[in-house]
Design a protein around this motif. Structure first.
Motif, PDB file in Angstrom:
ATOM      1  N   LYS A 177       0.816  -1.208   0.000  1.00 43.67           N
ATOM      2  CA  LYS A 177       0.000   0.000   0.000  1.00 43.67           C
ATOM      3  C   LYS A 177       0.852   1.262   0.000  1.00 43.67           C
ATOM      4  N   SER A 178       2.026   1.201   0.631  1.00 42.66           N
ATOM      5  CA  SER A 178       2.875   2.395   0.681  1.00 42.66           C
ATOM      6  C   SER A 178       3.442   2.735  -0.695  1.00 42.66           C
ATOM      7  N   PHE A 179       3.614   1.746  -1.550  1.00 44.94           N
ATOM      8  CA  PHE A 179       4.108   2.004  -2.901  1.00 44.94           C
ATOM      9  C   PHE A 179       3.003   2.493  -3.828  1.00 44.94           C
ATOM     10  N   LYS A 180       1.784   2.196  -3.485  1.00 45.01           N
ATOM     11  CA  LYS A 180       0.644   2.522  -4.351  1.00 45.01           C
ATOM     12  C   LYS A 180       0.581   4.014  -4.680  1.00 45.01           C
ATOM     13  N   GLU A 181       0.945   4.876  -3.715  1.00 48.14           N
ATOM     14  CA  GLU A 181       0.845   6.319  -3.936  1.00 48.14           C
ATOM     15  C   GLU A 181       1.804   6.828  -5.006  1.00 48.14           C
ATOM     16  N   ILE A 182       2.854   6.098  -5.286  1.00 43.99           N
ATOM     17  CA  ILE A 182       3.789   6.561  -6.330  1.00 43.99           C
ATOM     18  C   ILE A 182       3.722   5.698  -7.598  1.00 43.99           C
ATOM     19  N   GLU A 183       2.671   4.917  -7.686  1.00 43.42           N
ATOM     20  CA  GLU A 183       2.480   4.080  -8.870  1.00 43.42           C
ATOM     21  C   GLU A 183       2.411   4.924 -10.149  1.00 43.42           C
ATOM     22  N   GLN A 184       1.688   6.048 -10.117  1.00 43.74           N
ATOM     23  CA  GLN A 184       1.561   6.899 -11.302  1.00 43.74           C
ATOM     24  C   GLN A 184       2.926   7.437 -11.735  1.00 43.74           C
ATOM     25  N   LEU A 185       3.769   7.752 -10.780  1.00 41.50           N
ATOM     26  CA  LEU A 185       5.127   8.201 -11.105  1.00 41.50           C
ATOM     27  C   LEU A 185       5.862   7.128 -11.893  1.00 41.50           C
ATOM     28  N   ALA A 186       5.758   5.885 -11.460  1.00 39.24           N
ATOM     29  CA  ALA A 186       6.431   4.788 -12.148  1.00 39.24           C
ATOM     30  C   ALA A 186       5.928   4.628 -13.581  1.00 39.24           C
ATOM     31  N   TYR A 187       4.607   4.723 -13.769  1.00 40.35           N
ATOM     32  CA  TYR A 187       4.048   4.632 -15.118  1.00 40.35           C
ATOM     33  C   TYR A 187       4.562   5.774 -16.004  1.00 40.35           C
ATOM     34  N   ASN A 188       4.535   6.975 -15.471  1.00 36.41           N
ATOM     35  CA  ASN A 188       4.969   8.139 -16.241  1.00 36.41           C
ATOM     36  C   ASN A 188       6.459   8.066 -16.578  1.00 36.41           C
ATOM     37  N   VAL A 189       7.269   7.645 -15.616  1.00 36.11           N
ATOM     38  CA  VAL A 189       8.719   7.520 -15.855  1.00 36.11           C
ATOM     39  C   VAL A 189       8.975   6.491 -16.946  1.00 36.11           C
ATOM     40  N   GLN A 190       8.289   5.361 -16.879  1.00 34.92           N
ATOM     41  CA  GLN A 190       8.498   4.330 -17.888  1.00 34.92           C
ATOM     42  C   GLN A 190       8.152   4.847 -19.287  1.00 34.92           C
ATOM     43  N   GLU A 191       7.000   5.472 -19.419  1.00 30.72           N
ATOM     44  CA  GLU A 191       6.592   5.980 -20.733  1.00 30.72           C
ATOM     45  C   GLU A 191       7.533   7.076 -21.225  1.00 30.72           C
ATOM     46  N   LEU A 192       7.927   7.978 -20.329  1.00 26.52           N
ATOM     47  CA  LEU A 192       8.847   9.049 -20.714  1.00 26.52           C
ATOM     48  C   LEU A 192      10.191   8.486 -21.166  1.00 26.52           C
ATOM     49  N   CYS A 193      10.702   7.507 -20.444  1.00 23.20           N
ATOM     50  CA  CYS A 193      11.987   6.911 -20.825  1.00 23.20           C
ATOM     51  C   CYS A 193      11.899   6.186 -22.165  1.00 23.20           C
ATOM     52  N   GLU A 194      10.769   5.549 -22.427  1.00 22.84           N
ATOM     53  CA  GLU A 194      10.581   4.897 -23.727  1.00 22.84           C
ATOM     54  C   GLU A 194      10.627   5.923 -24.856  1.00 22.84           C
ATOM     55  N   LEU A 195       9.926   7.033 -24.672  1.00 24.55           N
ATOM     56  CA  LEU A 195       9.934   8.090 -25.691  1.00 24.55           C
ATOM     57  C   LEU A 195      11.321   8.711 -25.828  1.00 24.55           C
ATOM     58  N   ALA A 196      11.983   8.959 -24.705  1.00 24.50           N
ATOM     59  CA  ALA A 196      13.330   9.555 -24.751  1.00 24.50           C
ATOM     60  C   ALA A 196      14.318   8.608 -25.415  1.00 24.50           C
ATOM     61  N   TRP A 197      14.215   7.314 -25.140  1.00 24.57           N
ATOM     62  CA  TRP A 197      15.103   6.326 -25.766  1.00 24.57           C
ATOM     63  C   TRP A 197      14.952   6.369 -27.278  1.00 24.57           C
ATOM     64  N   ARG A 198      13.696   6.396 -27.730  1.00 25.21           N
ATOM     65  CA  ARG A 198      13.453   6.452 -29.172  1.00 25.21           C
ATOM     66  C   ARG A 198      13.994   7.742 -29.769  1.00 25.21           C
ATOM     67  N   LYS A 199      13.854   8.850 -29.045  1.00 23.28           N
ATOM     68  CA  LYS A 199      14.343  10.152 -29.524  1.00 23.28           C
ATOM     69  C   LYS A 199      15.866  10.147 -29.638  1.00 23.28           C
ATOM     70  N   VAL A 200      16.537   9.574 -28.653  1.00 18.84           N
ATOM     71  CA  VAL A 200      18.004   9.498 -28.693  1.00 18.84           C
ATOM     72  C   VAL A 200      18.451   8.544 -29.784  1.00 18.84           C
ATOM     73  N   ASN A 201      17.745   7.438 -29.937  1.00 17.17           N
ATOM     74  CA  ASN A 201      18.115   6.435 -30.927  1.00 17.17           C
ATOM     75  C   ASN A 201      17.988   6.975 -32.348  1.00 17.17           C
ATOM     76  N   SER A 202      16.912   7.689 -32.609  1.00 16.61           N
ATOM     77  CA  SER A 202      16.665   8.237 -33.939  1.00 16.61           C
ATOM     78  C   SER A 202      15.822   9.504 -33.779  1.00 16.61           C
ATOM     79  N   PRO A 203      16.480  10.676 -33.728  1.00 19.80           N
ATOM     80  CA  PRO A 203      15.773  11.929 -33.440  1.00 19.80           C
ATOM     81  C   PRO A 203      14.535  12.189 -34.290  1.00 19.80           C
ATOM     82  N   SER A 204      14.514  11.720 -35.510  1.00 15.74           N
ATOM     83  CA  SER A 204      13.353  11.979 -36.370  1.00 15.74           C
ATOM     84  C   SER A 204      12.257  10.926 -36.206  1.00 15.74           C
TER      85      SER A 204
END
Length: 100
Positions: A39-66
């Motif tokens: 339950k203590s981790f539940k409050e930061i679950e949204q942060l984990a989802y957002n970080v994962q999605e952001l890192c996926e997008l950033a990885w793709r941007k670094v890999n191929s900017p266009s």
């Protein structure tokens, strides 16, 4: 050349950046699995989802900017804003670097 990147988007540390982004994605995914059992981790679950999605997008941007569409770039900007505005005691420290 701007910093360690040329105007064409070729970064001197591209592979290192991709490594860390992939590691953060995997860590976020692992963390999300643990939120269901604590339950203590539940409050930061949204942060984990957002970080994962952001890192996926950033990885793709670094890999191929266009590779990212304008819509995906806008999504990344929105995710950064959401991560910054979350009222939790945990922060994603690399956010400032990803914003660049």
């Amino acid at each position: 050349m701007i910093g360690n990147c040329t105007y064409q988007g070729q970064c001197k540390y591209k592979e290192d950046i991709k490594y860390w982004l992939a590691l953060w994605m995997k860590s976020s995914e692992s963390f999300q699995k643990n939120t269901y059992s604590s339950k203590s981790f539940k409050e930061i679950e949204q942060l984990a989802y957002n970080v994962q999605e952001l890192c996926e997008l950033a990885w793709r941007k670094v890999n191929s900017p266009s590779e990212l569409s304008e819509k995906e770039n806008d999504r990344a900007i929105k995710l950064i804003s959401e991560i910054e505005s979350l009222k939790v005691e945990v922060q994603f420290a690399p956010l400032k670097g990803i914003k660049k």
